[in-house]
Design a protein around this motif. Structure first.
Motif, short mmCIF file in Angstrom:
data_model
loop_
_atom_site.label_atom_id
_atom_site.label_comp_id
_atom_site.label_asym_id
_atom_site.label_seq_id
_atom_site.Cartn_x
_atom_site.Cartn_y
_atom_site.Cartn_z
N ARG A 18 0.88 -1.17 0.00
CA ARG A 18 0.00 0.00 0.00
C ARG A 18 0.92 1.22 0.00
O ARG A 18 1.79 1.32 0.85
N TYR A 19 0.77 2.10 -1.00
CA TYR A 19 1.70 3.23 -1.10
C TYR A 19 1.43 4.27 -0.02
O TYR A 19 2.34 4.82 0.57
N LYS A 20 0.13 4.55 0.18
CA LYS A 20 -0.18 5.60 1.18
C LYS A 20 -1.24 5.08 2.12
O LYS A 20 -2.15 4.33 1.72
N ARG A 21 -1.11 5.46 3.35
CA ARG A 21 -2.07 5.08 4.37
C ARG A 21 -3.48 5.46 3.93
O ARG A 21 -3.69 6.55 3.40
N PRO A 25 -4.88 -1.00 -1.40
CA PRO A 25 -3.59 -1.63 -1.64
C PRO A 25 -3.34 -1.83 -3.13
O PRO A 25 -4.27 -2.08 -3.90
N VAL A 26 -2.07 -1.67 -3.54
CA VAL A 26 -1.70 -1.85 -4.94
C VAL A 26 -1.45 -3.33 -5.23
O VAL A 26 -1.70 -3.80 -6.34
N LEU A 27 -0.96 -4.07 -4.23
CA LEU A 27 -0.81 -5.52 -4.36
C LEU A 27 -1.59 -6.17 -3.22
O LEU A 27 -1.53 -5.70 -2.08
N GLY A 44 0.11 -8.41 -17.18
CA GLY A 44 -1.05 -7.74 -16.63
C GLY A 44 -1.22 -6.39 -17.27
O GLY A 44 -0.31 -5.87 -17.92
N ASP A 45 -2.43 -5.81 -17.10
CA ASP A 45 -2.72 -4.51 -17.70
C ASP A 45 -1.85 -3.44 -17.06
O ASP A 45 -1.31 -3.62 -15.97
N SER A 46 -1.78 -2.31 -17.75
CA SER A 46 -1.03 -1.18 -17.21
C SER A 46 -1.65 -0.75 -15.88
O SER A 46 -2.87 -0.66 -15.76
N GLY A 47 -0.81 -0.55 -14.89
CA GLY A 47 -1.29 -0.07 -13.60
C GLY A 47 -1.75 -1.15 -12.65
O GLY A 47 -2.25 -0.85 -11.57
N CYS A 48 -1.57 -2.43 -13.02
CA CYS A 48 -2.06 -3.48 -12.14
C CYS A 48 -1.08 -3.78 -11.01
O CYS A 48 -1.38 -4.53 -10.09
N GLY A 49 0.12 -3.20 -11.06
CA GLY A 49 1.05 -3.36 -9.94
C GLY A 49 2.29 -4.18 -10.26
O GLY A 49 3.00 -4.61 -9.35
N LYS A 50 2.62 -4.36 -11.54
CA LYS A 50 3.77 -5.18 -11.91
C LYS A 50 5.09 -4.56 -11.42
O LYS A 50 5.90 -5.23 -10.78
N SER A 51 5.25 -3.27 -11.72
CA SER A 51 6.49 -2.62 -11.29
C SER A 51 6.58 -2.57 -9.77
O SER A 51 7.66 -2.71 -9.20
N THR A 52 5.43 -2.39 -9.13
CA THR A 52 5.42 -2.36 -7.67
C THR A 52 5.92 -3.69 -7.12
O THR A 52 6.71 -3.71 -6.16
N LEU A 53 5.50 -4.78 -7.74
CA LEU A 53 5.96 -6.10 -7.30
C LEU A 53 7.48 -6.21 -7.47
O LEU A 53 8.19 -6.65 -6.55
N LEU A 61 10.95 0.24 -2.68
CA LEU A 61 9.74 1.07 -2.66
C LEU A 61 10.00 2.31 -1.80
O LEU A 61 10.90 2.31 -0.96
N PRO A 62 9.23 3.39 -2.00
CA PRO A 62 9.39 4.57 -1.14
C PRO A 62 9.28 4.18 0.34
O PRO A 62 8.57 3.23 0.68
N ALA A 63 9.96 4.94 1.18
CA ALA A 63 10.05 4.57 2.60
C ALA A 63 8.67 4.53 3.27
O ALA A 63 8.47 3.78 4.23
N ASP A 187 11.94 -5.31 -16.04
CA ASP A 187 10.65 -4.61 -16.04
C ASP A 187 10.42 -3.98 -17.41
O ASP A 187 11.00 -2.95 -17.73
N GLU A 188 9.60 -4.60 -18.20
CA GLU A 188 9.29 -4.13 -19.56
C GLU A 188 10.57 -3.76 -20.32
O GLU A 188 10.71 -2.64 -20.78
N PRO A 189 11.49 -4.69 -20.49
CA PRO A 189 12.79 -4.32 -21.07
C PRO A 189 12.70 -3.93 -22.53
O PRO A 189 13.60 -3.26 -23.02
N1 LIG Z 1 5.20 6.00 -5.79
C1 LIG Z 1 3.88 5.77 -5.84
N2 LIG Z 1 3.04 6.37 -4.97
C2 LIG Z 1 1.72 6.13 -5.00
N3 LIG Z 1 1.11 5.32 -5.87
C3 LIG Z 1 1.87 4.67 -6.78
C4 LIG Z 1 3.29 4.86 -6.81
N4 LIG Z 1 3.81 4.11 -7.81
C5 LIG Z 1 2.75 3.47 -8.37
N5 LIG Z 1 1.59 3.80 -7.76
C6 LIG Z 1 0.27 3.27 -8.09
O1 LIG Z 1 0.33 1.88 -7.98
C7 LIG Z 1 -0.40 1.27 -9.05
C8 LIG Z 1 0.45 0.23 -9.72
O2 LIG Z 1 1.56 0.87 -10.32
P1 LIG Z 1 2.69 0.07 -11.09
O3 LIG Z 1 3.70 1.05 -11.56
O4 LIG Z 1 3.17 -1.02 -10.22
O5 LIG Z 1 1.89 -0.54 -12.32
P2 LIG Z 1 2.43 -1.38 -13.57
O6 LIG Z 1 1.68 -2.64 -13.58
O7 LIG Z 1 3.91 -1.44 -13.52
O8 LIG Z 1 1.98 -0.49 -14.76
P3 LIG Z 1 2.70 -0.24 -16.18
O9 LIG Z 1 2.39 -1.42 -17.02
O10 LIG Z 1 2.05 0.98 -16.69
O11 LIG Z 1 4.15 -0.07 -15.90
C9 LIG Z 1 -0.86 2.37 -9.96
O12 LIG Z 1 -2.24 2.57 -9.76
C10 LIG Z 1 -0.10 3.58 -9.53
O13 LIG Z 1 -0.92 4.71 -9.59
#
Ligand SMILES: Nc1ncnc2c1ncn2[C@@H]1O[C@H](COP(=O)(O)OP(=O)(O)OP(=O)(O)O)[C@@H](O)[C@H]1O
Ligand SMILES: [Mg+2]
Lengths: 281, 315
Positions: A18-21, A25-27, A44-53, A61-63, A187-189
């Motif tokens: 979860r990025y912010k309280r 949750p993103v994952l 997965g679709d754009s924004g589903c949380g792949k990069s976050t994983l 991830l940010p502190a 990550d999306e190389p």
């Molecule tokens: N630093 C951050 N602070 C707050 N929310 C974030 C942050 N980074 C990503 N998010 C949110 O987390 C969700 C997932 O982001 P993420 O970058 O993991 O998606 P992704 O699957 O990698 O997308 P893409 O395919 O576009 O790269 C998004 O809804 C995004 O808005």
């Protein structure tokens, strides 16, 4: 190949981010495991949380992000299995680059613009393997050769802005290989490249990972890229891992709806291209 | 590019001074005390100083001499202008260059720490302090310092470059003496510089910290210290160099008031004195020299920038 198959290289259990309280949750409770030398595509679709994983596996991830779950990493058997969520920052620094390396989408932007390419690779060799300056430089040249770049001596002296996207991504792979890791997260190389360069780069990735026995976690939104490189697919849908199956079982009826959607999208795309190509002839 | 700029500056100075009212001759003639001078003497003075020749021919003759760094003789004491300026050059360069060096040594660590801890207490306090200090004019701080540290407590000298009896001192005593005299005026140069540069370097560094290559460097296993020293600082250098090129002229310009205030025998005070005396040759020599210094600084900054950033080199 390296050690026993029954012992996974990395095992992620119930990972939630979860990025912010107070925000959703993103994952959500993501669990999967990877074996040594295996390549998995995370789609997965754009924004589903792949990069976050990816970033949570590296603990970058940010502190202020709240992360729960466990990430047990066994590596290549050199050390006791450890939970990356629990180790201190120093240990994590030793894991990054040396055991888990990463390749980024923005290939040129991931290189320091004011440092020569060869020095950047040599720096990683020095940091991860404790090599001295001249050994590191020699190894950097070898790495440049390994990712299929011509005239490695000259390329080592080049500046990042002199590289094309494809060359820079090869350098990105060389940087990832420099630490001799057992897992590379890409990550999306190839998302920013044209189809031709894309297939060349994927071929270089496959070759390099096979050769070194490195496991590859390939993040992409394109099923075709996954099919080119991975033997298993994990599908992420709005933060949950909904599907995890071998790459050749993608058309089975038991697939999750999100998987079907991605497969259909890829089919539609290739059909559309064929149709356009037909009209143009 | 450098040469036309140079000629332009020389021309503008020349016109500004010669078209403004008043002249060294009239200054003495209209004066008080002995009751002025006769109009015959006035005319002789005008002829002597070539003030009656046409403007254009005066400029042409002067320009050819400037190229040879021959500024003629001072109206005030008849000595060669280049000699008068040279003896004033080093006190100014001493205080400004040392200040800039010390300033950078202070700015870079503070700004780095603030950028790495952005939004924390230290960062906020430093930013607030910078805005506050930058808003106070140096001459006010100068006066306060002189009154408190110089006059009230007599801790530090506040007038001139050296003490009486300087020529009899040993080498290290001379050194200490000059340092002591430089402290107060140096502080007045230093604090606006630091207050201006800290927020600038901090902001530049924050934007570098958000670049992809910094995150990538962390992902490659570098420690925070390694990332900062090997990647973040080198990338902050380019913008800092550019802004230094703009600051050096500002610091030199600011030297007039401070040097007069601290009776500092530098170029700023020489300029003040010669404007007061309408000492044209000195004023113009000074202006030309400042132009040379500024153009030189710009050139050096460009070279350093090209050295520090390969993208500039081929542009
Ligand atoms: N630093 C951050 N602070 C707050 N929310 C974030 C942050 N980074 C990503 N998010 C949110 O987390 C969700 C997932 O982001 P993420 O970058 O993991 O998606 P992704 O699957 O990698 O997308 P893409 O395919 O576009 O790269 C998004 O809804 C995004 O808005
Ligand atoms: Mg992403």
């Amino acid at each position: 190949m390296k050690t026993a198959i029954e012992q996974p290289l990395i095992e992620v259990t119930d990972l939630s981010v979860r990025y912010k309280r107070g925000q959703a949750p993103v994952l959500r409770d993501v669990s999967f495991s990877m074996n040594c030398g295996e390549s998995i595509a995370l789609v997965g679709d754009s924004g589903c949380g792949k990069s976050t994983l990816a970033m949570s596996l590296m603990r970058l991830l940010p502190a202020d992000a709240a992360v729960r779950g466990s990430i047990v990493f066994r590596g290549d058997g050199e050390f006791e299995p450890m939970d990356l969520m629990g180790v201190d920052e120093r240990t994590m620094q030793a894991v990054r680059g040396k055991h888990i390396a990463m390749v980024f989408q923005n290939s040129v932007g991931s290189l320091d613009p004011v440092m020569r390419v060869g020095n950047q690779i040599a720096e990683v060799v020095r940091v991860t393997q404790g090599a001295d300056r001249s050994t590191a430089h020699k190894m950097a040249i070898k790495l440049i050769e390994r990712v299929g770049l011509p005239s490695p001596q000259r390329l080592a002296q080049a500046w990042p802005h002199e590289l094309s996207g494809g060359m820079a991504q090869r350098v990105g792979l060389a940087l990832a290989l420099a630490g001799n890791p057992s897992l590379i997260i890409a990550d999306e190389p190839t998302s920013a490249m044209d189809a031709n360069v894309q297939s060349q780069i994927l071929e270089v990735f496959r070759h390099a990972c096979r050769q070194a026995g490195v496991a590859l976690l390939l993040i992409t939104h394109d099923i075709c890229v996954a099919q080119a490189l991975a033997n298993r697919v994990c599908v992420l849908d709005r933060g949950s891992l909904v599907d995890n199956r071998p790459i050749d079982k993608l058309d089975s009826p038991s697939c999750h709806a999100a998987t079907k959607r991605l497969v259909d999208a890829a089919r539609l795309k290739s059909k559309a291209f064929t149709a356009i190509a037909g009209k143009m002839v | 590019m450098t040469i036309p700029t140079f000629v332009g500056i020389v021309l503008i100075t020349f016109l500004l001074i010669h078209l403004s009212p008043g002249s060294p001759a009239s200054g003495t003639a209209g004066g008080f005390g002995d009751g002025g001078i006769s109009s015959v003497d006035h005319d002789r003075l005008r002829t002597h100083f070539e003030l009656d020749a046409p403007l254009l021919s005066r400029f042409g003759r002067w320009l050819t001499r400037v190229i040879r760094f021959d500024f003629g003789r001072s109206f005030a004491d008849g000595r060669p202008v280049s000699q008068r300026i040279l003896e004033r050059l080093y006190p100014t360069l001493l205080v400004t260059l040392v200040t800039i060096m010390i300033g950078l040594c202070i700015v870079i660590p503070i700004a780095s720490y603030a950028a790495l801890h952005a939004g924390k207490h230290f960062d906020r306090i430093i930013l607030g302090a910078c805005v506050g200090f930058y808003a106070i004019p140096p001459y006010i701080v100068g006066m306060v310092l002189i009154l408190i540290l110089g006059v009230r407590f007599e801790w530090l000298p506040f007038s001139g470059l050296t003490s009486e009896g300087y020529s009899e001192m040993r080498l290290w005593q001379k050194f200490v003496d000059i340092i002591q005299h430089s402290v107060l005026i140096g502080c007045c140069f230093l604090y606006p510089l630091v207050a201006y540069l800290v927020p600038f370097v901090r902001a530049t560094m924050l934007s570098v910290l958000n670049e992809d290559f910094v995150r990538a460097a962390f992902a490659r296993g570098l420690t925070k210290r390694q990332v900062v020293f090997r990647h973040v600082l080198p990338n902050t250098l380019g913008p800092l160099l550019t802004v230094m090129g703009l600051i050096v002229p500002a610091v030199l310009g600011g030297s007039v008031v401070l040097e007069v205030m601290f009776a500092w025998p530098g170029m700023g005070r020489l300029l003040y004195e010669s404007i007061h005396d309408r000492d044209y040759p000195v004023i113009m020599g000074m202006t030309v020299l400042s132009a040379v210094i500024v153009l030189g600084v710009t050139l050096v900054v460009d070279l350093l920038h090209a050295w520090s950033d390969p993208r500039v080199r081929y542009a």
